[in-house]
Write an enzyme that holds these catalytic residues in place. Structure first.
Site, PDB file in Angstrom:
ATOM      1  N   ASN A 109       9.423  25.861 -28.067  1.00 56.13           N
ATOM      2  CA  ASN A 109       9.150  26.254 -26.680  1.00 56.13           C
ATOM      3  C   ASN A 109       8.579  27.668 -26.575  1.00 56.13           C
ATOM      4  O   ASN A 109       7.612  27.890 -25.851  1.00 56.13           O
ATOM      5  CB  ASN A 109      10.423  26.116 -25.839  1.00 56.13           C
ATOM      6  N   THR A 154     -31.415  29.963   5.184  1.00 53.06           N
ATOM      7  CA  THR A 154     -30.070  29.654   5.682  1.00 53.06           C
ATOM      8  C   THR A 154     -30.193  28.238   6.228  1.00 53.06           C
ATOM      9  O   THR A 154     -31.255  27.864   6.757  1.00 53.06           O
ATOM     10  CB  THR A 154     -29.633  30.624   6.806  1.00 53.06           C
ATOM     11  N   HIS A 155     -29.166  27.455   6.075  1.00 50.16           N
ATOM     12  CA  HIS A 155     -29.213  26.032   6.459  1.00 50.16           C
ATOM     13  C   HIS A 155     -30.357  25.301   5.759  1.00 50.16           C
ATOM     14  O   HIS A 155     -30.868  24.305   6.259  1.00 50.16           O
ATOM     15  CB  HIS A 155     -29.357  25.863   7.974  1.00 50.16           C
ATOM     16  N   SER A 276     -38.170  10.506 -18.859  1.00 47.21           N
ATOM     17  CA  SER A 276     -37.616   9.260 -18.329  1.00 47.21           C
ATOM     18  C   SER A 276     -37.892   8.150 -19.326  1.00 47.21           C
ATOM     19  O   SER A 276     -38.943   8.124 -19.961  1.00 47.21           O
ATOM     20  CB  SER A 276     -38.274   8.943 -16.991  1.00 47.21           C
ATOM     21  N   LYS A 282     -42.365  11.656 -15.737  1.00 51.11           N
ATOM     22  CA  LYS A 282     -41.200  12.416 -15.303  1.00 51.11           C
ATOM     23  C   LYS A 282     -40.857  13.585 -16.226  1.00 51.11           C
ATOM     24  O   LYS A 282     -40.954  13.481 -17.447  1.00 51.11           O
ATOM     25  CB  LYS A 282     -39.959  11.497 -15.219  1.00 51.11           C
ATOM     26  N   ASN A 284     -37.480  15.900 -15.972  1.00 52.08           N
ATOM     27  CA  ASN A 284     -36.272  16.008 -15.151  1.00 52.08           C
ATOM     28  C   ASN A 284     -35.456  17.254 -15.496  1.00 52.08           C
ATOM     29  O   ASN A 284     -35.337  17.622 -16.659  1.00 52.08           O
ATOM     30  CB  ASN A 284     -35.398  14.762 -15.340  1.00 52.08           C
ATOM     31  N   GLU A 289     -28.780  19.562 -13.178  1.00 51.63           N
ATOM     32  CA  GLU A 289     -27.917  18.533 -12.577  1.00 51.63           C
ATOM     33  C   GLU A 289     -26.549  18.519 -13.255  1.00 51.63           C
ATOM     34  O   GLU A 289     -25.519  18.326 -12.612  1.00 51.63           O
ATOM     35  CB  GLU A 289     -28.577  17.162 -12.693  1.00 51.63           C
ATOM     36  N   TYR A 316      11.660  24.533 -20.020  1.00 48.54           N
ATOM     37  CA  TYR A 316      10.643  23.728 -20.691  1.00 48.54           C
ATOM     38  C   TYR A 316      10.858  22.246 -20.403  1.00 48.54           C
ATOM     39  O   TYR A 316      11.987  21.746 -20.404  1.00 48.54           O
ATOM     40  CB  TYR A 316      10.663  23.948 -22.221  1.00 48.54           C
ATOM     41  N   GLN A 321       3.241  19.931 -22.054  1.00 52.67           N
ATOM     42  CA  GLN A 321       2.259  19.643 -23.101  1.00 52.67           C
ATOM     43  C   GLN A 321       0.913  19.229 -22.497  1.00 52.67           C
ATOM     44  O   GLN A 321      -0.125  19.325 -23.150  1.00 52.67           O
ATOM     45  CB  GLN A 321       2.804  18.535 -24.007  1.00 52.67           C
ATOM     46  N   LYS A 324      -2.721  21.446 -22.266  1.00 49.28           N
ATOM     47  CA  LYS A 324      -3.742  21.788 -23.273  1.00 49.28           C
ATOM     48  C   LYS A 324      -5.082  21.096 -23.087  1.00 49.28           C
ATOM     49  O   LYS A 324      -6.126  21.740 -23.129  1.00 49.28           O
ATOM     50  CB  LYS A 324      -3.201  21.507 -24.667  1.00 49.28           C
TER      51      LYS A 324
HETATM   52  N1  ARG Z   1       3.593  20.020 -28.479  1.00 50.86           N
HETATM   53  C1  ARG Z   1       4.574  20.581 -27.593  1.00 50.86           C
HETATM   54  C2  ARG Z   1       3.890  21.221 -26.381  1.00 50.86           C
HETATM   55  O1  ARG Z   1       2.712  21.337 -26.416  1.00 50.86           O
HETATM   56  C3  ARG Z   1       5.372  21.573 -28.292  1.00 50.86           C
HETATM   57  C4  ARG Z   1       6.688  21.851 -27.665  1.00 50.86           C
HETATM   58  C5  ARG Z   1       7.623  20.760 -27.831  1.00 50.86           C
HETATM   59  N2  ARG Z   1       8.928  21.198 -27.535  1.00 50.86           N
HETATM   60  C6  ARG Z   1       9.930  20.364 -27.352  1.00 50.86           C
HETATM   61  N3  ARG Z   1      11.064  20.870 -27.080  1.00 50.86           N
HETATM   62  N4  ARG Z   1       9.778  19.069 -27.439  1.00 50.86           N
HETATM   63  O2  ARG Z   1       4.476  21.576 -25.392  1.00 50.86           O
END
Ligand code: ARG
Length: 458
Positions: A109, A154-155, A276, A282, A284, A289, A316, A321, A324
């Site tokens: 943690n 503007t607009h 295209s 074309k 593009n 975009e 925690y 998790q 990420k």
């Molecule tokens: N892979 C976990 C995360 O990204 C690590 C922490 C996990 N901790 C736990 N007490 N299960 O949060």
């Protein structure tokens, strides 16, 4: 076998394994995780929980593991749930009982929070640099044709003539605020959670200040529960990326318009356009975009994490998790957009004549006549009304405003307001779109860029 198998009599169900493993995406954290582990190893040594010799073994083992990752030879074991356990497992494999000491007084943690903060701190630096490069690209485009001008809208209706540099600088200023925001976020990211343990600290004599210093954090956590459960820093980073994405999407939309045959204000270099599969003619502006389109996922990643965090009890929870993938995705997306937009701008050729002609539209001088009248002490609302009538007459007769003004005795004295460049030059107030305040703006922009650059490098 997992690293916590002591308490369990059944192994984990494969569906849970697939749901919970994070190695498949968090292995990119290896460098920062090893960095955190090395500081931690020094911390347990300083607490007298590790001999000098064992510390040396652990540090060189960690270096060796990092090399394996760098070279791409690190092999994930079936039991490696995430990057943290993979590294600990490998350290124990390489250093035996000494490796088994590495997790003393640490929890995943505080470990994952530390690793992610180290990662994010570097990512924000890189991000700020990429944004500054896009600002540089915008300024290069402007510098190629410093006198070019176009209608300001503007607009999306023609409003007043503006210098191209002024128009591009409007984007530059918003991007510089993004950089400023990124660097503000960096300050709050720069706090060490290492030493918080699982939730409440430890009975062992470790000093969180020491590892914080080792990792170059400018502050150490004050509350262990906050340290392991806070993901504000990820949310804030995602917000910075989302708002940046919104800015980039507006620039993208503008390039789409400018490069359309209808506007024809600019062309992108071939290297930044696509053809295209069916229509041979074309060319593009997909780059623009995509800059516009990618903003959707940047905003989505932010709202996704906010919803994940909402209502989580302290401290925690495994939900965390989920921080990420949105972070990695938003960073990658923003970098791709920033780099390709910078390239696209550098490849841009601006059609000075076409844009200038659009800005020579004589109705854009209407406000100047009204302002001249104000100078002659006519109340603005009355001036506005009389010039409005001239515009209506020009439209009704299908002639230019200039013709009407020149043919109307009461207004004929204003005819030189229509001279080439006069309307642009009259945008003379501080921060305005004409050539007179342009120099001051340029100096302010330059100063802001160097301030942010030194804040970034300092
Ligand atoms: N892979 C976990 C995360 O990204 C690590 C922490 C996990 N901790 C736990 N007490 N299960 O949060």
């Amino acid at each position: 076998m997992t690293l916590w198998s002591g308490r369990f009599s059944e192994s984990m169900d494969s569906t849970l394994w697939e749901l919970s493993e994070s190695y498949s995406f968090d292995h990119v954290l290896y460098h920062h995780d090893i960095m955190g582990s090395k500081a931690h190893v020094k911390g347990i040594r300083a607490a007298g929980l590790l001999s000098e010799a064992d510390m040396d073994v652990l540090l060189s083992t960690l270096d060796q593991i990092e090399e394996e990752f760098d070279r791409g030879t690190f092999v994930r074991a079936g039991s490696d749930e995430d990057i943290h356990m993979a590294i600990e497992r490998r350290a124990t494999e390489l250093a035996g009982d000494i490796g088994a000491r590495i997790h003393t007084s640490r929890s995943r943690n505080d470990q994952v929070a530390t690793t992610l903060r180290l990662f994010t701190r570097d990512a924000l630096d890189r991000l700020a640099r990429s944004v500054l490069d896009l600002v540089a690209a915008l300024r290069e485009v402007g510098a190629k044709t410093p006198d070019a001008f176009l209608p300001g809208y503007t607009h999306l209706q023609r409003a007043q003539p503006v210098l191209l540099t002024h128009h591009l600088n409007a984007h530059a200023w918003s991007l510089l605020r993004d950089v400023d925001r990124i660097l503000d976020t960096r300050e709050r990211v720069d706090v060490s959670p290492l030493g918080a343990g699982a939730i409440a600290g430890t009975s062992l004599a470790i000093d969180p200040e020491l590892s914080a210093r080792e990792l170059g954090f400018h502050e150490t956590f004050a509350n262990s529960m906050d340290a392991v459960s806070d993901r504000d820093f990820v949310v804030e980073t995602l917000f910075d990326l989302a708002l940046l994405g919104v800015h980039l999407s507006r620039m993208g939309e503008e390039l789409v318009l400018w490069t359309s045959a209808e506007f024809n204000f600019a062309q992108l270099g071939d290297a930044f356009t696509t053809g295209s599969s069916m229509l041979p003619q074309k060319k593009n502006s997909d780059v623009a975009e995509l800059a516009r389109g990618k903003s959707g996922r940047l905003v989505g990643n932010l709202t996704g994490l906010l919803v994940t965090l909402k209502g989580l009890p302290l401290s925690y929870n495994r939900d965390l998790q989920e921080d990420k993938e949105p972070l990695f995705d938003s960073l990658r997306t923003a970098h791709l957009v920033l780099a390709s937009l910078a390239g696209a701008y550098r490849s841009l050729s601006f059609n000075t004549e076409v844009a200038g002609d659009a800005a020579r539209d004589s109705t854009l001088v209407a406000i100047d006549i009204a302002e001249q009248l104000v100078g002659e002490n006519v109340p603005f609302r009355q001036a506005h009304e009389s010039v409005g009538r001239l515009v209506a007459e020009a439209i009704a007769r299908g002639v230019s405003l200039r013709e009407v003004v020149e043919a109307t005795e009461e207004f004929a004295r204003f005819s030189d307001l229509f001279d080439e460049g006069a309307a642009l030059k009259r945008r003379s107030s501080p921060g305005g779109a004409g050539p007179i305040p342009a120099k001051v703006q340029e100096e302010r922009l330059e100063a802001r860029v160097s301030l942010l650059t030194s804040r970034l490098e300092g």
